[in-house]
Design an enzyme around this catalytic site. Structure first.
Site, PDB file in Angstrom:
ATOM      1  CD  GLU A   1      -1.004 -24.332 -23.475  1.00 54.28           C
ATOM      2  OE1 GLU A   1      -0.747 -25.551 -23.403  1.00 54.28           O
ATOM      3  OE2 GLU A   1      -1.214 -23.749 -24.560  1.00 54.28           O
TER       4      GLU A   1
ATOM      5  NE  ARG B   1       5.737 -11.726 -13.571  1.00 50.88           N
ATOM      6  CZ  ARG B   1       5.090 -10.973 -12.686  1.00 50.88           C
ATOM      7  NH1 ARG B   1       5.745 -10.002 -12.060  1.00 50.88           N
ATOM      8  NH2 ARG B   1       3.817 -11.186 -12.415  1.00 50.88           N
TER       9      ARG B   1
ATOM     10  CE1 TYR C   1       0.788 -17.497 -27.581  1.00 50.85           C
ATOM     11  CE2 TYR C   1       2.230 -15.881 -26.563  1.00 50.85           C
ATOM     12  CZ  TYR C   1       1.287 -16.876 -26.447  1.00 50.85           C
ATOM     13  OH  TYR C   1       0.827 -17.240 -25.218  1.00 50.85           O
TER      14      TYR C   1
ATOM     15  CD  GLN D   1      -2.771 -16.297 -23.973  1.00 48.33           C
ATOM     16  OE1 GLN D   1      -3.245 -15.975 -25.035  1.00 48.33           O
ATOM     17  NE2 GLN D   1      -2.499 -17.558 -23.688  1.00 48.33           N
TER      18      GLN D   1
ATOM     19  CG  HIS E   1       3.925 -19.382 -30.000  1.00 46.38           C
ATOM     20  ND1 HIS E   1       3.708 -19.225 -31.350  1.00 46.38           N
ATOM     21  CD2 HIS E   1       3.103 -20.386 -29.602  1.00 46.38           C
ATOM     22  CE1 HIS E   1       2.800 -20.089 -31.751  1.00 46.38           C
ATOM     23  NE2 HIS E   1       2.421 -20.802 -30.713  1.00 46.38           N
TER      24      HIS E   1
END
Length: 503
Positions: free
Chosen positions: A231, A362, A194, A386, A255
């Site tokens: 995911e 965010r 990551y 992503q 990550h």
């Protein structure tokens, strides 16, 4: 010269009078063929390494011929019609040595093989990269034997280690002490892919080179920070492996916590890797260990109206132990107890079998004081990791036309549109080239991992002991409703605005 060519030229590794040996240990395994060899091929075809001064060697227990190795890796190497000859050249250059992972004689033979190849190069120094594409169970014998038999005598040696870096504080300390007795910190590269992603690497520049953001990056202006990774698929038949770790060890402890440190860190005194990592460690030291009150845990169940995969819940996977309480979803809240961030919740949310694929940060700002419009929506800076890399700022504007109503829009930097024609390298590709260059900037240091495990170990031990019951959520949903309730209770305001990638 094109922009892409300039980037390639600036990053190409050329070291005079030296020859590079890249040794992939575990060359017969899935990680090697699906990820590492494609990365090496990409570096080769994009001219990021000196082709004439690089040798690739695979090492594993399997007795493979050159043809066997090529047959295993070829299906995963993508090449256009104009790259077929180059691919053929890359495959011809693959070497392979068979040996055991726990026998000194095997490593003596590997060293002799490297020295034999070195003799035909005419170079004065042999530099060696050893990539451990291996399960943690063999790390100790492999690294012990590498140190004893395979270190370069005239150049440098660097070792790339894949996660997991232990399962808790105790197991990490054992592994770390072992590696620390063999190698110096600048020889060990603990890879967290990551940290190789475009937008994660962009966080430092975004934060510290844009003065407009500096005064607002503070508890006086920021209400909360939400870091999300979703995911849309389950464990896909690998539930037995996943069950050993769970979603927290899989992505949150590494990550996503790394992203948190990049968002929260103070400005380093320079761009030196140790200066940056010093500031990340300070963030981690300011976070208390998680407790059950700080988290919502979930485990996905079958969606009877979904497709074939969605109709299998986590416990329906035959490789998962019966009655497992391993979480496949987690939301956790962290507080960085320093002057900049005191009282600001950092929320990390991650899970499998959710409604979309997404990774983003965010930063939601506070409501405007004395709001004369009564219904202003909070500003939000979004860094989309992503898919479809982007940075956008949600802002309020007047609706077009005669109306004086307010509507929300964005100031948008979509990478595909703004940097058209620029190839964004794979995260592993960036990190492997950084190892060759000797840059540890985007790798995890020992003290970072010590602090990360300190934060998570008490909670993980409670989960492992079955003391926390995960909440069911349906495959393809947003996750447990309790997660949204927790996020809202911490002051985050959801809006109906949906960002769309610009055409």
């Amino acid at each position: 010269m094109s922009a892409t060519d300039k980037i390639i030229k600036s990053f190409k590794v050329v070291e005079d009078n030296s020859h590079l040996f890249v040794v992939v240990l575990g060359a017969s395994g899935d990680l090697a063929k699906k990820k590492i060899y494609p990365v090496l091929w990409s570096l080769f075809k994009n001219d990021l390494i000196d082709k004439d001064a690089t040798t690739f060697i695979g090492y594993a227990r399997s007795k493979l011929s050159h043809e066997d190795l090529v047959g295993r890796i070829s299906p995963y190497l993508k090449a256009g019609d104009d790259e077929k000859d180059l691919l053929e050249e890359f495959l011809k250059r693959q070497e392979y040595v068979s040996g055991q992972y726990d026998q000194k004689e095997s490593y003596d033979a590997l060293d002799a093989f490297i020295n034999e190849k070195m003799g035909g190069t005419g170079a004065l120094k042999d530099n060696r990269v050893f990539y451990l594409a291996l399960p943690p169970s063999v790390f100790e014998p492999v690294t012990t034997n590498l140190k004893g038999s395979c270190m370069s005598k005239k150049g440098w040696t660097r070792v790339i280690v894949e996660k997991p870096f232990g399962k808790d504080s105790e197991s990490f300390a054992k592994l770390s002490n072992h590696l620390g007795q063999l190698f110096t910190e600048d020889q060990i590269y603990r890879i967290d892919h990551y940290l190789g992603k475009e937008m994660v690497q962009n966080l430092l520049l975004l934060r510290f080179s844009n003065r407009i953001l500096t005064p607002s990056w503070h508890r006086d202006h920021i209400k909360c920070v939400l870091i999300t990774m979703k995911e849309p698929f389950g464990t896909q038949g690998r539930g037995g492996y996943f069950d050993e770790f769970g979603i927290i060890r899989d992505v949150m402890q590494n990550h996503l916590l790394q992203i948190l440190t990049l968002v929260a860190m103070e400005k380093p005194v320079s761009c030196d890797s140790n200066d940056i990592r010093d500031e990340k460690v300070k963030v981690l030291k300011a976070i208390k260990p998680l407790t059950v009150d700080d988290v919502v845990l979930g485990q996905y169940v079958a969606n009877t109206e979904g497709d074939k995969e969605a109709q299998m819940g986590y416990l329906d996977d035959p490789t998962v132990p019966k009655g497992s309480k391993t979480p496949t979803f987690a939301t956790a809240v962290f507080y960085v107890r320093n002057e900049r961030w005191d009282g600001v919740p950092f929320i990390i949310k991650c899970g499998k079998a959710l409604n979309e694929k997404k990774a983003e940060v965010r930063i939601q700002f506070k409501d405007p004081p004395a709001d004369i419009f009564a219904n202003s929506v909070r500003n939000e800076l979004v860094i989309r990791v992503q898919p479809d890399e982007a940075v956008y700022l949600k802002t309020n504007v007047k609706s077009p036309g005669m109306s004086f109503e307010m509507e929300q829009t964005d100031l948008d930097l979509s990478y595909k549109e703004r940097f058209e024609g620029i190839r964004l390298p794979d995260a592993y590709e960036r990190l492997v080239i950084e190892v060759i260059r000797g840059s540890a900037l985007h790798f995890v240091r020992t003290d970072e991992l010590e602090e990360a495990w300190r934060i998570f170990t008490p909670l993980l031990h409670d989960i492992d002991a079955g003391k926390i019951e995960p909440t069911d959520y349906t495959y393809g949903s947003r996750g447990p409703a309790e997660s949204d309730d927790l996020v809202k209770s911490l002051g985050y305001k959801y809006t109906q605005y949906v960002w769309q990638e610009k055409e």
